[in-house]
Write an enzyme that holds these catalytic residues in place. Structure first.
Site, PDB file in Angstrom:
ATOM      1  N   SER A   1       0.860  -1.184   0.000  1.00 41.40           N
ATOM      2  CA  SER A   1       0.000   0.000   0.000  1.00 41.40           C
ATOM      3  C   SER A   1       0.895   1.232   0.000  1.00 41.40           C
ATOM      4  CB  SER A   1      -0.860   0.009   1.271  1.00 41.40           C
ATOM      5  OG  SER A   1      -1.505   1.254   1.433  1.00 41.40           O
TER       6      SER A   1
ATOM      7  N   TYR B   1      -1.337  -0.265  10.629  1.00 41.06           N
ATOM      8  CA  TYR B   1      -1.648  -0.662   9.244  1.00 41.06           C
ATOM      9  C   TYR B   1      -0.484  -0.282   8.322  1.00 41.06           C
ATOM     10  CZ  TYR B   1      -3.699  -0.987   4.626  1.00 41.06           C
ATOM     11  OH  TYR B   1      -3.910  -1.315   3.307  1.00 41.06           O
TER      12      TYR B   1
END
Ligand SMILES: NC(=O)c1ccc[n+]([C@@H]2O[C@H](COP(=O)([O-])OP(=O)(O)OC[C@H]3O[C@@H](n4cnc5c(N)ncnc54)[C@H](OP(=O)(O)O)[C@@H]3O)[C@@H](O)[C@H]2O)c1
Length: 252
Positions: free
Chosen positions: A134, A147
């Protein structure tokens, strides 16, 4: 030969199953929600094999992958896509169990599946692993705490796999998307709070799951001597987080 997709019951993974089956490949679709995989099987036919697998449970990974036979057992492409974000709070306000779940899924789960499949690729001296990182693995943003860190792990793990596996002719790629809509990502992150889940996608043209699926197919179909190490994708409207400065209102 088959392609194995983790997290195939929704979002990017589901779209990857469609794109790869339509391109003529055999795809093993894995996730926890078997009923969703079976719906996909109905839709895509015999080139799709639904297999229930929870990446956070090593036994579930072992059992699922040991159950494969014949052509289905020879994995030429592993797409480590299963993953999740939970919460968007400042680190001090988070639920520790959310941190644990993200690490169990995005870090440990991804490594269980990779470790299980690597030996067969090395024995055959061919194979490809595509990880779903990501932009959160490169750029910090408020509330991304664990995250983002889990995706930084995926980024570095991808590079380190490259370092180990080039000698065995195995390709490793990391796809690093930014804001992508029409998946369950935000519903999961905000635990079903629809209003909060919709907010990031309002008034902006976000990336669509088929964009990511098409990029995965493109990476895989490059000439065998070529390795796409990483690819970062954002909607035009998104950019880097910037270095935020908080002012002290009590100072003159
Ligand atoms: N959407 C974005 O904006 C975005 C941006 C950058 C990166 N990503 C990354 O891209 C990947 C896919 O995201 P998405 O947007 O497609 O999310 P999504 O729609 O929520 O799909 C996530 C998939 O992961 C599966 N999954 C979750 N926990 C699992 C577990 N323990 N075992 C097996 N499967 C599990 C889910 O299936 P079950 O619930 O059925 O198990 C689901 O199929 C993730 O790694 C995410 O971090 C997403």
């Amino acid at each position: 030969m088959a392609i194995l997709v983790t997290g195939a019951s929704a979002g990017f993974g589901k779209e990857m199953c469609k794109v790869f089956v339509n391109a003529g490949y055999q795809v093993i679709a894995t996730a926890r929600r078997l009923e969703k995989l079976e719906q996909l099987h109905q839709e895509l036919g015999e080139k799709l094999l639904p297999v229930q697998m929870d990446v956070t449970d090593k036994k579930s990974v072992d059992d699922a992958l040991n159950s494969l036979s014949g052509d289905w057992a020879r994995i030429d492409l592993l797409i480590n896509n299963a993953g999740l974000a939970l919460g968007l709070e400042s680190a001090d306000k988070t639920d520790f169990s959310d941190w644990e779940k993200m690490i169990q899924t995005n870090v440990l789960g991804l490594t269980y599946v990779t470790h299980k499949i690597l030996p067969q690729m090395v024995a055959r001296k061919e194979g490809h692993i595509i990880n779903l990182g990501s932009t959160a693995g490169s750029y910090p943003y408020y509330g991304a705490n664990v995250y983002g860190a889990s995706k930084a792990f995926v980024k570095q793990f991808s590079k380190n796999l490259r370092a180990d596996l080039a000698k065995d002719n195995i390709r490793v790629s990391n796809i690093e998307p930014g804001l992508c809509g029409e998946t369950e990502f935000s519903q999961v992150r905000f635990k079903g709070d629809e209003k909060k889940a919709q907010e990031p996608y309002a008034k902006v043209q976000y990336i669509k799951p088929e964009d990511i699926a098409n990029v995965a197919l493109w990476i895989y179909q490059q000439p065998a001597y070529l390795n796409i190490n990483s690819i970062e994708i954002m909607p035009v409207a998104q950019t880097f987080a910037g270095l935020k400065v908080y002012k002290n209102e009590n100072e003159a």
